[in-house]
Design a protein around this motif. Sequence first.
Motif, PDB file in Angstrom:
ATOM      1  N   ASP A 134      48.810  39.003  39.013  1.00  0.00           N
ATOM      2  CA  ASP A 134      49.545  40.405  39.392  1.00  0.00           C
ATOM      3  C   ASP A 134      49.403  41.460  38.082  1.00  0.00           C
ATOM      4  N   ASP A 135      49.228  40.496  37.106  1.00  0.00           N
ATOM      5  CA  ASP A 135      49.158  41.529  35.840  1.00  0.00           C
ATOM      6  C   ASP A 135      47.878  42.177  35.613  1.00  0.00           C
ATOM      7  N   ARG A 182      45.734  43.089  38.764  1.00  0.00           N
ATOM      8  CA  ARG A 182      45.173  43.715  39.908  1.00  0.00           C
ATOM      9  C   ARG A 182      46.120  45.062  40.356  1.00  0.00           C
ATOM     10  N   GLU A 183      45.513  45.695  41.133  1.00  0.00           N
ATOM     11  CA  GLU A 183      46.433  46.718  41.851  1.00  0.00           C
ATOM     12  C   GLU A 183      47.412  45.852  42.937  1.00  0.00           C
ATOM     13  N   SER A 184      48.573  46.278  42.951  1.00  0.00           N
ATOM     14  CA  SER A 184      49.564  45.745  43.847  1.00  0.00           C
ATOM     15  C   SER A 184      49.008  44.887  45.242  1.00  0.00           C
ATOM     16  N   ASP A 185      48.200  45.819  45.702  1.00  0.00           N
ATOM     17  CA  ASP A 185      48.042  45.345  47.240  1.00  0.00           C
ATOM     18  C   ASP A 185      46.658  44.659  47.160  1.00  0.00           C
ATOM     19  N   TRP A 191      41.830  36.732  45.317  1.00  0.00           N
ATOM     20  CA  TRP A 191      41.391  38.300  44.494  1.00  0.00           C
ATOM     21  C   TRP A 191      40.327  38.015  43.405  1.00  0.00           C
ATOM     22  N   THR A 227      48.390  36.644  43.905  1.00  0.00           N
ATOM     23  CA  THR A 227      49.815  36.999  42.971  1.00  0.00           C
ATOM     24  C   THR A 227      49.705  36.353  41.788  1.00  0.00           C
TER      25      THR A 227
END
Length: 112
Positions: free
Chosen positions: A64-65, A67-70, A103, A61
Amino acid sequence: MTDNSFRNDRRRLLRGALMGAAAAPIGYMGVRGSNALAQDMPKLAEDDPQAIALNYVHDATEKDDMRESDAVCANCRLYLGSRDDEWGGCTAFPGKAVNTNGWCSAWVRASS
Ligand code: SF4
């Protein structure tokens, strides 16, 4: 270059290519097998130069700016751990464990 030396060079090249192709699955199995030791692997530090280069974070998280949301390690094709594990191996960071909820910019969606 004579015909014979050309044929020998070509034969050597083909033999090398075949040996490389034959060795690839063994290398892959070695990487997959190494996840059995994931619990013993050191955790990848976020300030590791390679982690910084790939924008790795333990908590997706935070990116978030980017990556893809999931997108998280758990659903990345390069993740070697189980989705039930908190940490697992990753082919992008050999010998280090990444967080299941982490991530990095090398993320590629795993096929389901
Ligand atoms: S490559 Fe995939 S599993 Fe490895 S750190 Fe990046 S997002 Fe996580």
